[in-house]
Design a protein around this motif. Structure first.
Motif, PDB file in Angstrom:
ATOM      1  N   THR A 181     113.878 103.587 -72.374  1.00  0.00           N
ATOM      2  CA  THR A 181     114.736 103.049 -71.310  1.00  0.00           C
ATOM      3  C   THR A 181     115.821 102.166 -71.913  1.00  0.00           C
ATOM      4  O   THR A 181     115.523 101.317 -72.760  1.00  0.00           O
ATOM      5  N   PRO A 182     117.075 102.325 -71.514  1.00  0.00           N
ATOM      6  CA  PRO A 182     118.125 101.444 -72.029  1.00  0.00           C
ATOM      7  C   PRO A 182     117.793  99.978 -71.748  1.00  0.00           C
ATOM      8  O   PRO A 182     117.326  99.641 -70.650  1.00  0.00           O
ATOM      9  N   LEU A 183     118.013  99.130 -72.745  1.00  0.00           N
ATOM     10  CA  LEU A 183     117.705  97.712 -72.578  1.00  0.00           C
ATOM     11  C   LEU A 183     118.479  97.123 -71.399  1.00  0.00           C
ATOM     12  O   LEU A 183     117.990  96.237 -70.703  1.00  0.00           O
ATOM     13  N   GLU A 184     119.693  97.631 -71.175  1.00  0.00           N
ATOM     14  CA  GLU A 184     120.511  97.147 -70.053  1.00  0.00           C
ATOM     15  C   GLU A 184     119.789  97.358 -68.719  1.00  0.00           C
ATOM     16  O   GLU A 184     119.829  96.482 -67.842  1.00  0.00           O
ATOM     17  N   GLU A 185     119.127  98.507 -68.557  1.00  0.00           N
ATOM     18  CA  GLU A 185     118.417  98.770 -67.303  1.00  0.00           C
ATOM     19  C   GLU A 185     117.260  97.787 -67.115  1.00  0.00           C
ATOM     20  O   GLU A 185     117.053  97.257 -66.017  1.00  0.00           O
ATOM     21  N   THR A 186     116.513  97.558 -68.171  1.00  0.00           N
ATOM     22  CA  THR A 186     115.376  96.641 -68.086  1.00  0.00           C
ATOM     23  C   THR A 186     115.841  95.229 -67.745  1.00  0.00           C
ATOM     24  O   THR A 186     115.263  94.552 -66.884  1.00  0.00           O
ATOM     25  N   MET A 187     116.897  94.761 -68.418  1.00  0.00           N
ATOM     26  CA  MET A 187     117.384  93.407 -68.160  1.00  0.00           C
ATOM     27  C   MET A 187     118.015  93.300 -66.768  1.00  0.00           C
ATOM     28  O   MET A 187     117.885  92.273 -66.096  1.00  0.00           O
ATOM     29  N   MET A 188     118.669  94.366 -66.314  1.00  0.00           N
ATOM     30  CA  MET A 188     119.229  94.359 -64.963  1.00  0.00           C
ATOM     31  C   MET A 188     118.115  94.288 -63.922  1.00  0.00           C
ATOM     32  O   MET A 188     118.282  93.667 -62.865  1.00  0.00           O
ATOM     33  N   LYS A 228     112.423 100.940 -61.747  1.00  0.00           N
ATOM     34  CA  LYS A 228     111.422 101.397 -60.778  1.00  0.00           C
ATOM     35  C   LYS A 228     110.057 100.752 -61.052  1.00  0.00           C
ATOM     36  O   LYS A 228     109.412 100.223 -60.145  1.00  0.00           O
ATOM     37  N   TYR A 229     109.621 100.826 -62.297  1.00  0.00           N
ATOM     38  CA  TYR A 229     108.291 100.299 -62.647  1.00  0.00           C
ATOM     39  C   TYR A 229     108.227  98.780 -62.504  1.00  0.00           C
ATOM     40  O   TYR A 229     107.275  98.233 -61.929  1.00  0.00           O
ATOM     41  N   LEU A 230     109.204  98.060 -63.040  1.00  0.00           N
ATOM     42  CA  LEU A 230     109.140  96.601 -63.044  1.00  0.00           C
ATOM     43  C   LEU A 230     109.154  96.036 -61.631  1.00  0.00           C
ATOM     44  O   LEU A 230     108.369  95.130 -61.302  1.00  0.00           O
ATOM     45  N   VAL A 231     110.037  96.552 -60.771  1.00  0.00           N
ATOM     46  CA  VAL A 231     110.109  96.049 -59.401  1.00  0.00           C
ATOM     47  C   VAL A 231     108.831  96.383 -58.636  1.00  0.00           C
ATOM     48  O   VAL A 231     108.256  95.526 -57.941  1.00  0.00           O
ATOM     49  N   SER A 232     108.344  97.606 -58.794  1.00  0.00           N
ATOM     50  CA  SER A 232     107.115  98.014 -58.098  1.00  0.00           C
ATOM     51  C   SER A 232     105.916  97.210 -58.583  1.00  0.00           C
ATOM     52  O   SER A 232     105.064  96.783 -57.786  1.00  0.00           O
ATOM     53  N   SER A 233     105.845  97.006 -59.898  1.00  0.00           N
ATOM     54  CA  SER A 233     104.707  96.288 -60.457  1.00  0.00           C
ATOM     55  C   SER A 233     104.658  94.851 -59.966  1.00  0.00           C
ATOM     56  O   SER A 233     103.590  94.340 -59.604  1.00  0.00           O
ATOM     57  N   LEU A 234     105.809  94.188 -59.946  1.00  0.00           N
ATOM     58  CA  LEU A 234     105.802  92.798 -59.476  1.00  0.00           C
ATOM     59  C   LEU A 234     105.411  92.723 -58.006  1.00  0.00           C
ATOM     60  O   LEU A 234     104.668  91.823 -57.605  1.00  0.00           O
TER      61      LEU A 234
END
Length: 333
Positions: free
Chosen positions: A144-151, A114-120
Motif C-alpha cells: 500500500t502506498p505510504l501516502e494512503e496509509t498516512m491519509m 479500508k482496513y485501518l478505518v474499519s479496524s478502529l
C-alpha cells in the motif's frame, strides 16, 4: 466495594513530554499484549489495571489483535474501564493499533484506508469508547502506498475517532517519509513505538536521533526483552516463561549461554546500583530521554510495583555506563 483510585497516584510518577506535542506520557506505560485475552483471568487483569493506575500510570496500550483470541484484550479492557475507571477517562491515554491480520479476505490486514478505518471502528465498539487518544499503524505495508496509509490516519483524526496518531516498527527512512506526509496533511506524527532494550539496540541505527530531531515521541516496547532482563532467566529457561509460549518474540534457541552470561553480568551491575535487573534495564532505556516512555507488561501486581520503582534512580555514572557497554558488546562465552 467500588474501586477508589489512590489519591496520591500522581505524586511519584515521572511524566515526559511526547516530542513537541502538548501531551505528557508516564515514564512507565502499561501494555496489554499478554495476560488480558479471553484465555486469561479477567480478575487478575482487573487487579493489574487498578494497580497501574494507582501508581500513576495513565497510558494503556492495546492493539486490535491482542488476545488470544484477537480482539479479546480490547473487550476485557473495555469491561474493566466500565466497572472501575469510567469516571476517570479524561485522566487516561488509551491507544490501540491496526496492521496485522484480523479477519479473512483482502481487507483485514496491512495498511489500506479500508482496513485501518474499519479496524478502529471495531476496536471502539469492543472497548465501548467514542475515541482513542492514540491510533497507530502497527507495521509498514510493503504494497500500500505510504501516502494512503498516512491519509487514513489523518482522516481518522478528522473524524474524531483518535486524537493523535502514531506508527510502529517503521525503519528510519519510512519514518521520515511518514513524518513529512503527515505534516503536510496537518496531522503531525505524535509517536513511534519500537522494540528497544539492552539486548536489542537496533533502533540506535538512527531512528531515535531522527525522532528527537523531528520532535516525535518514542515509546519502547519489550524493554525487558520479554522477561530476559529479569531474574527469570538467570539459571535456566523456566517452564512458564515467554520463550515457552506462542505469540512471543522469544525463542528458546536464541537464549544461548552467551546471552545468559550477559544477563547474569547485568544482574550483578544492577545489584551494585541497588536495583533489580529489570529496574536497571528500564532506567537504562529512559536515561537520556530519547525514549519518552517504556512500555511494560505484567502478570503480577508485584511486577508493576517493581518496575515503577525503577524511576527512583534513573542516573548512571560514567563508570556504570562503561561497564554496561562492555557487557553488551562482549561476545565471550
Amino acid at each position: 466495594m467500588a474501586y477508589q483510585p489512590n489519591e496520591e497516584r500522581y505524586n511519584d510518577m515521572i511524566y515526559n513530554r511526547c516530542g513537541e506535542s502538548g501531551i505528557k506520557l508516564p515514564a512507565i506505560s502499561f501494555g496489554l499484549w499478554h495476560n488480558f485475552g479471553g484465555e486469561d483471568s479477567f480478575e487478575n487483569g482487573r487487579k493489574l489495571i487498578r494497580k497501574a493506575f494507582d501508581l500513576g500510570i495513565t497510558h494503556f496500550d492495546l492493539a486490535n489483535n491482542y488476545g488470544p483470541p484477537a480482539g479479546s484484550a480490547e473487550e476485557n479492557f473495555g469491561s474493566i474501564l466500565k466497572k472501575d475507571l469510567s469516571g476517570y477517562r479524561d485522566e487516561m491515554i488509551i491507544s490501540t493499533k491496526a496492521g496485522y491480520g484480523m479477519w479473512p479476505g483482502p481487507y483485514g490486514d496491512w495498511g489500506s484506508r479500508k482496513y485501518l478505518v474499519s479496524s478502529l471502528d471495531q476496536s471502539l465498539k469492543r472497548m465501548d469508547l467514542e475515541y482513542v487518544d492514540i491510533f497507530y499503524h502497527h507495521r509498514p505495508d510493503p504494497e500500500t502506498p505510504l501516502e494512503e496509509t498516512m491519509m487514513a490516519l489523518d482522516h481518522i483524526v478528522r473524524q474524531g475517532k483518535a486524537l493523535y496518531v502514531g506508527i510502529s516498527n517503521y525503519e528510519p527512512e519510512e519514518t521520515e517519509r511518514a513524518i513529512t506526509i503527515l505534516q503536510d496533511l496537518g496531522t503531525p506524527l505524535l509517536i513511534h513505538q519500537h522494540a528497544y532494550s539492552m539486548l536489542n539496540l537496533r533502533v540506535e541505527n538512527g531512528l531515535t536521533d531522527l525522532l528527537k530531531t523531528q520532535g516525535v515521541g518514542a515509546i519502547a516496547f519489550v524493554p525487558l526483552a520479554q522477561g530476559l532482563l529479569t531474574n527469570k532467566y538467570l539459571n535456566e529457561i523456566p517452564e512458564d516463561s515467554r520463550a515457552s509460549k506462542p505469540n512471543s518474540f522469544l525463542d528458546e534457541k536464541d537464549i544461548t549461554e552467551e546471552v545468559l552470561q550477559k544477563v547474569r553480568t547485568l544482574n550483578g551491575l544492577g545489584r551494585e546500583r541497588g536495583q533489580s535487573l529489570a529496574q536497571m534495564a528500564l532506567a537504562w532505556i529512559l536515561r537520556e530521554k530519547k525514549v519518552t516512555s517504556a512500555l511494560i507488561g505484567a502478570s503480577k501486581v508485584s511486577q508493576i510495583e517493581e518496575n515503577v520503582a525503577a524511576l527512583k534512580n534513573l542516573s548512571f555514572s560514567q563508570e556504570e555506563l562503561k561497564k554496561i557497554e562492555e557487557c553488551l558488546n562482549s561476545n565471550e562465552r
